[in-house]
Every structure is written in structure tokens, then in C-alpha cells.
Design an enzyme around this catalytic site. Sequence first.
Site, PDB file in Angstrom:
ATOM      1  N   TYR A   1       0.820  -1.222   0.000  1.00  0.00           N
ATOM      2  CA  TYR A   1       0.000   0.000   0.000  1.00  0.00           C
ATOM      3  C   TYR A   1       0.853   1.272   0.000  1.00  0.00           C
ATOM      4  O   TYR A   1       0.378   2.329   0.410  1.00  0.00           O
ATOM      5  CB  TYR A   1      -0.954  -0.013   1.194  1.00  0.00           C
ATOM      6  CG  TYR A   1      -2.206  -0.839   0.957  1.00  0.00           C
ATOM      7  CD1 TYR A   1      -3.067  -0.552  -0.108  1.00  0.00           C
ATOM      8  CD2 TYR A   1      -2.544  -1.898   1.794  1.00  0.00           C
ATOM      9  CE1 TYR A   1      -4.218  -1.298  -0.333  1.00  0.00           C
ATOM     10  CE2 TYR A   1      -3.699  -2.649   1.577  1.00  0.00           C
ATOM     11  CZ  TYR A   1      -4.530  -2.344   0.509  1.00  0.00           C
ATOM     12  OH  TYR A   1      -5.669  -3.083   0.294  1.00  0.00           O
TER      13      TYR A   1
ATOM     14  N   HIS B   1      -9.600  -6.609  -1.968  1.00  0.00           N
ATOM     15  CA  HIS B   1      -8.734  -5.768  -2.813  1.00  0.00           C
ATOM     16  C   HIS B   1      -8.783  -6.300  -4.241  1.00  0.00           C
ATOM     17  O   HIS B   1      -8.859  -7.514  -4.454  1.00  0.00           O
ATOM     18  CB  HIS B   1      -7.275  -5.841  -2.333  1.00  0.00           C
ATOM     19  CG  HIS B   1      -6.299  -5.282  -3.349  1.00  0.00           C
ATOM     20  ND1 HIS B   1      -6.053  -3.934  -3.457  1.00  0.00           N
ATOM     21  CD2 HIS B   1      -5.587  -5.893  -4.343  1.00  0.00           C
ATOM     22  CE1 HIS B   1      -5.203  -3.740  -4.475  1.00  0.00           C
ATOM     23  NE2 HIS B   1      -4.908  -4.907  -5.018  1.00  0.00           N
TER      24      HIS B   1
HETATM   25  P1  IDP Z   1      -9.559   0.423  -3.592  1.00  0.00           P
HETATM   26  O1  IDP Z   1      -9.262  -0.712  -2.627  1.00  0.00           O
HETATM   27  O2  IDP Z   1     -11.018   0.496  -3.922  1.00  0.00           O
HETATM   28  O3  IDP Z   1      -8.672   0.416  -4.807  1.00  0.00           O
HETATM   29  P2  IDP Z   1      -7.927   2.625  -2.569  1.00  0.00           P
HETATM   30  O4  IDP Z   1      -8.278   4.071  -2.697  1.00  0.00           O
HETATM   31  O5  IDP Z   1      -6.824   2.099  -3.426  1.00  0.00           O
HETATM   32  O6  IDP Z   1      -9.286   1.787  -2.780  1.00  0.00           O
HETATM   33  O7  IDP Z   1      -7.584   2.387  -1.046  1.00  0.00           O
HETATM   34  C1  IDP Z   1      -6.940   1.203  -0.629  1.00  0.00           C
HETATM   35  C2  IDP Z   1      -7.597   0.713   0.642  1.00  0.00           C
HETATM   36  O8  IDP Z   1      -7.368   1.661   1.696  1.00  0.00           O
HETATM   37  C3  IDP Z   1      -9.129   0.586   0.588  1.00  0.00           C
HETATM   38  O9  IDP Z   1      -9.571  -0.590  -0.035  1.00  0.00           O
HETATM   39  C4  IDP Z   1      -9.489   0.656   2.046  1.00  0.00           C
HETATM   40  O10 IDP Z   1      -9.231  -0.590   2.716  1.00  0.00           O
HETATM   41  C5  IDP Z   1      -8.501   1.700   2.551  1.00  0.00           C
HETATM   42  N1  IDP Z   1      -9.071   3.069   2.514  1.00  0.00           N
HETATM   43  C6  IDP Z   1      -9.267   3.836   1.403  1.00  0.00           C
HETATM   44  N2  IDP Z   1      -9.797   5.033   1.724  1.00  0.00           N
HETATM   45  C7  IDP Z   1      -9.927   5.030   3.074  1.00  0.00           C
HETATM   46  C8  IDP Z   1     -10.400   5.994   4.031  1.00  0.00           C
HETATM   47  O11 IDP Z   1     -10.814   7.102   3.694  1.00  0.00           O
HETATM   48  N3  IDP Z   1     -10.370   5.613   5.350  1.00  0.00           N
HETATM   49  C9  IDP Z   1      -9.905   4.396   5.764  1.00  0.00           C
HETATM   50  N4  IDP Z   1      -9.438   3.472   4.901  1.00  0.00           N
HETATM   51  C10 IDP Z   1      -9.449   3.774   3.571  1.00  0.00           C
HETATM   52 MG    MG Z   2      -6.626   0.702  -4.956  1.00  0.00          MG
END
Ligand code: IDP
Ligand code: MG
Length: 137
Positions: free
Chosen positions: A49, A115
Site C-alpha cells: 500500500y 482488494h
Molecule cells: P480500492 O481498494 O477500492 O482500490 P484505494 O483508494 O486504493 O481503494 O484504497 C486502498 C484501501 O485503503 C481501501 O480498499 C481501504 O481498505 C482503505 N481506505 C481507502 N480510503 C480510506 C479511508 O478514507 N479511510 C480508511 N481506509 C481507507
Molecule cells: Mg486501490
Amino acid sequence: MNRTFSIIKPDAVKRNLIGHINQIIENSGLKIVSSKKMYLTKKQAEIFYSVHKERPFFNSLVEYMTSGPVQVQVLEGNKAVSTYRKIMGSTNPADADEGTIRKLYAESIEANSVHGSDSDENAKIEIEFFFSGSELV
Ligand code: IDP
Ligand code: MG
């Protein structure tokens, strides 16, 4: 035919949802090429991440992703990346479409059950991070 990378996250593994989620994956036409249960180390979660390392939720995300075992998987099929993103649903389950994995099972925007890679390029990087060639059949 192409591939994407999937993680069934700790919240879903804890609630015994691997089979339910894989049923949705298989119903979409995607095939599970490889699948294994593992604990992510803190280092692995931080690297996986790292694109989010400046975000306020980064430390909490790493803690959550290492809080229990995950199921890492390689999926294959037509437009694998976009097909899987579609059945996963939006990051925030409150915004996810009916019938998607996150709408059905996610607990929160963080503990959102799955994911999926966001591009073919990242799918390749993520698959190679977790699987060796001989595991991909
Ligand atoms: P995605 O998994 O839909 O691609 P990403 O923006 O890549 O979303 O974010 C990775 C992961 O980080 C998310 O799946 C979630 O577990 C976590 N996450 C994303 N945004 C937030 C937030 O605003 N608060 C807490 N956790 C978040
Ligand atoms: Mg993502």
C-alpha cells in the site's frame, strides 16, 4: 484473457466469507488461477500500500491488513481487472452497487472485504509480489 490480483481481507476471512466471495467471483466468469491463505507482515503491507503512505489512514490500514490472515488470489478472464473491480463495488460500501461484494459484505470504508488491482500494469506487479511462476497454473 488476462489476469488480476485479489485479496480477501482480514474482516472477510474472520467472518468465514472466502467461499461466499469466491462464488461471486466464479459466477462472474473469472477463474481462480491460484489461491493461498497467509498473514501479511507489516513490511509486506507497507510495501503493498506504499502508494497511500502519505494518506491519514495509512497506519490504520497497515494495522488492519495485518490483523489476521488474508486469502491472496490470482484471477483470470476476459477484462479481468475491470470485471473484478465491477463485482467488488466502490471502495466505500455506502456507495457500492447492490449485489457487489463490498455492498454485501464490507464493514466500513477500511474493512471493505476485498482488494482488486486497478490496472493491468499493477496487476502484474501485485501478482509477482505474492506468487512465483510455478504457483500459477
Ligand atoms: P480500492 O481498494 O477500492 O482500490 P484505494 O483508494 O486504493 O481503494 O484504497 C486502498 C484501501 O485503503 C481501501 O480498499 C481501504 O481498505 C482503505 N481506505 C481507502 N480510503 C480510506 C479511508 O478514507 N479511510 C480508511 N481506509 C481507507
Ligand atoms: Mg486501490
